[in-house]
Design a protein around this motif. Structure first.
Motif, PDB file in Angstrom:
ATOM      1  N   LEU A 172       5.035  16.365  34.679  1.00 40.35           N
ATOM      2  CA  LEU A 172       4.646  17.733  34.995  1.00 40.35           C
ATOM      3  C   LEU A 172       3.147  17.865  34.736  1.00 40.35           C
ATOM      4  O   LEU A 172       2.669  17.504  33.644  1.00 40.35           O
ATOM      5  CB  LEU A 172       5.405  18.741  34.123  1.00 40.35           C
ATOM      6  N   LEU A 191       6.067  17.213  39.209  1.00 46.04           N
ATOM      7  CA  LEU A 191       6.095  18.667  39.324  1.00 46.04           C
ATOM      8  C   LEU A 191       4.684  19.159  39.038  1.00 46.04           C
ATOM      9  O   LEU A 191       4.226  19.146  37.893  1.00 46.04           O
ATOM     10  CB  LEU A 191       7.101  19.255  38.325  1.00 46.04           C
ATOM     11  N   LEU A 199      12.734  23.105  41.554  1.00 53.37           N
ATOM     12  CA  LEU A 199      13.162  21.784  41.086  1.00 53.37           C
ATOM     13  C   LEU A 199      14.676  21.720  40.918  1.00 53.37           C
ATOM     14  O   LEU A 199      15.301  20.693  41.200  1.00 53.37           O
ATOM     15  CB  LEU A 199      12.464  21.466  39.753  1.00 53.37           C
TER      16      LEU A 199
END
Length: 222
Positions: free
Chosen positions: A24, A89, A179
């Motif tokens: 992330l 992400l 997600l």
């Protein structure tokens, strides 16, 4: 996050899926650490061993923030190897390009379609920009860079969605909702994790943001 192992009998072997590695990325203030904590909570609820580690350099000045999250039957290291992530992400487009090398060739880049110019780009003089100085790349260059590393790129207007919901700070939860549509975990596990991590007065907007993220992916038919 300290190494954790699910308690005996908690694993749900009937719904076990393959190990999943996530990176992330974004800049300070985008809620990346909260998002990675929620992702860990969901993994634990699904019966996985979970490990994560965070790197936040100059986060309060808009610097990069990176969180590694790994889910598997047993995880020995929290670090995702370069070329090993199933999902990137990204909370900001340039950060997506910066960390795309962590994706495995068939991995998915899920990217917030939002630009936050770097300090170098903002402070460059017109003359320096005209000479090819530090400038924020255009969408075509970003798309080309992501396509070179990702098996699939999913762009979501998470920041715009969060603004329409009245709170730009829930951009991170819009992305988590997106997600969630790409993962096998149950929707109620995501709701429980959010409710555990978000103050009660913000739960409603966060749950709406989560649902909006799911719908954004559904509309793309990915």
């Amino acid at each position: 996050m300290s190494p954790r192992r699910h308690p005996p009998g908690a694993a749900r072997k009937d719904r076990r899926v393959k190990p999943l590695d996530f990176v992330l990325v974004g800049v300070g203030g985008q809620g990346i650490l909260l998002a990675s904590d929620v992702l860990c909570q969901v993994g634990l609820a699904a019966g996985y061993d979970v490990k994560k580690t965070d790197v936040h350099g100059m986060a309060q000045r808009g610097g990069s923030v990176v969180s590694h999250v790994r889910l598997a039957d047993r995880v020995f290291s929290p670090m995702v190897a370069i070329g090993g992530a199933d999902f990137l992400l990204a909370f900001e487009k340039l950060e997506a390009c910066r960390w795309a090398s962590y994706l495995r060739p068939e991995g998915t880049a899920l990217v917030n379609d939002e630009s936050i110019p770097t300090l170098a780009a903002l402070s460059a003089s017109p003359r320096r920009r005209a000479q090819g100085g530090p400038a924020y790349p255009d969408d075509e260059a970003i798309a080309k860079a992501l396509a070179a590393s990702a098996g699939r790129v999913v762009m979501v207007e998470a920041g715009a969605i969060a603004s329409r919901l009245g709170n730009p700070r829930v951009t991170n939860v819009v992305l988590l909702g997106a997600l969630s549509r790409l993962l096998p975990m149950q929707e109620d596990e995501w709701h429980s994790a959010l409710e555990a991590r978000v103050p009660a007065r913000y739960r409603d907007v966060n749950l709406r943001a989560f649902q909006a993220g799911r719908e954004a992916v559904d509309q793309r038919s990915v």
